[in-house]
Design a protein around this motif. Sequence first.
Motif, mmCIF file in Angstrom:
data_model
loop_
_atom_site.group_PDB
_atom_site.id
_atom_site.type_symbol
_atom_site.label_atom_id
_atom_site.label_comp_id
_atom_site.label_asym_id
_atom_site.label_seq_id
_atom_site.Cartn_x
_atom_site.Cartn_y
_atom_site.Cartn_z
ATOM 1 N N GLN A 108 23.369 -18.617 45.781
ATOM 2 C CA GLN A 108 21.932 -18.831 45.762
ATOM 3 C C GLN A 108 21.204 -17.600 45.243
ATOM 4 O O GLN A 108 20.259 -17.713 44.464
ATOM 5 C CB GLN A 108 21.425 -19.199 47.166
ATOM 6 C CG GLN A 108 21.781 -20.591 47.580
ATOM 7 C CD GLN A 108 21.283 -20.921 48.985
ATOM 8 O OE1 GLN A 108 20.996 -20.038 49.782
ATOM 9 N NE2 GLN A 108 21.196 -22.208 49.291
ATOM 10 N N LEU A 109 21.652 -16.420 45.656
ATOM 11 C CA LEU A 109 21.038 -15.176 45.198
ATOM 12 C C LEU A 109 21.230 -14.999 43.687
ATOM 13 O O LEU A 109 20.295 -14.653 42.964
ATOM 14 C CB LEU A 109 21.634 -13.988 45.952
ATOM 15 C CG LEU A 109 21.108 -12.616 45.583
ATOM 16 C CD1 LEU A 109 19.656 -12.468 46.007
ATOM 17 C CD2 LEU A 109 21.965 -11.534 46.220
ATOM 18 N N VAL A 110 22.444 -15.246 43.216
ATOM 19 C CA VAL A 110 22.741 -15.059 41.794
ATOM 20 C C VAL A 110 21.981 -16.084 40.937
ATOM 21 O O VAL A 110 21.414 -15.731 39.908
ATOM 22 C CB VAL A 110 24.269 -15.161 41.548
ATOM 23 C CG1 VAL A 110 24.583 -15.260 40.078
ATOM 24 C CG2 VAL A 110 24.965 -13.959 42.148
ATOM 25 N N THR A 111 21.954 -17.332 41.371
ATOM 26 C CA THR A 111 21.238 -18.331 40.576
ATOM 27 C C THR A 111 19.733 -18.102 40.627
ATOM 28 O O THR A 111 19.041 -18.372 39.645
ATOM 29 C CB THR A 111 21.564 -19.751 41.056
ATOM 30 O OG1 THR A 111 21.291 -19.869 42.442
ATOM 31 C CG2 THR A 111 23.012 -20.108 40.777
ATOM 32 N N ALA A 112 19.208 -17.593 41.725
ATOM 33 C CA ALA A 112 17.776 -17.282 41.796
ATOM 34 C C ALA A 112 17.434 -16.144 40.836
ATOM 35 O O ALA A 112 16.400 -16.181 40.161
ATOM 36 C CB ALA A 112 17.375 -16.919 43.223
ATOM 37 N N ARG A 113 18.301 -15.152 40.744
ATOM 38 C CA ARG A 113 18.070 -14.064 39.793
ATOM 39 C C ARG A 113 18.171 -14.551 38.350
ATOM 40 O O ARG A 113 17.452 -14.111 37.487
ATOM 41 C CB ARG A 113 19.084 -12.936 40.016
ATOM 42 C CG ARG A 113 18.750 -12.061 41.169
ATOM 43 C CD ARG A 113 19.665 -10.881 41.198
ATOM 44 N NE ARG A 113 19.385 -10.048 42.342
ATOM 45 C CZ ARG A 113 20.094 -8.989 42.667
ATOM 46 N NH1 ARG A 113 21.129 -8.633 41.930
ATOM 47 N NH2 ARG A 113 19.766 -8.279 43.721
ATOM 48 N N GLY A 114 19.110 -15.461 38.117
ATOM 49 C CA GLY A 114 19.292 -16.000 36.761
ATOM 50 C C GLY A 114 18.098 -16.820 36.332
ATOM 51 O O GLY A 114 17.704 -16.799 35.170
#
Length: 119
Positions: A108-114
């Motif tokens: 979730q953190l990585v996709t939110a940053r992406g």
Amino acid sequence: MSMLRGFLVLVLFFILGESMRVLFALPVSGGVLGMVVITFTLMVKGNVSDELASASQGLISVLVLLIMPGVVGVFFTADQFSGQWLAVATALLVGTFLSVLTTLLLMQLVTARGDGDGE
């Protein structure tokens, strides 16, 4: 040839981890220490080389073979765990739940940053 270079990098980090374990008398596997060091190195560097990526992909395809020695070790020492089945089962269930939860939160953190990069 690039896969060989990537594998050499992985082996060097493994040796570095083993050296740290012996030098500082740490109760942690040298492979784990090497993974921690390579993780921080890649975080600072900001990217993964093609050589390291291809070597890693090759190892992922045989991951079951890398896990097998631990499974065989547990098989031969199973009598030591005979009275501890509840503790072992609880550790397996809680550990699995925590690893899945951690993976979910990181994704979730990585996709939110992406999504926030404007790509």
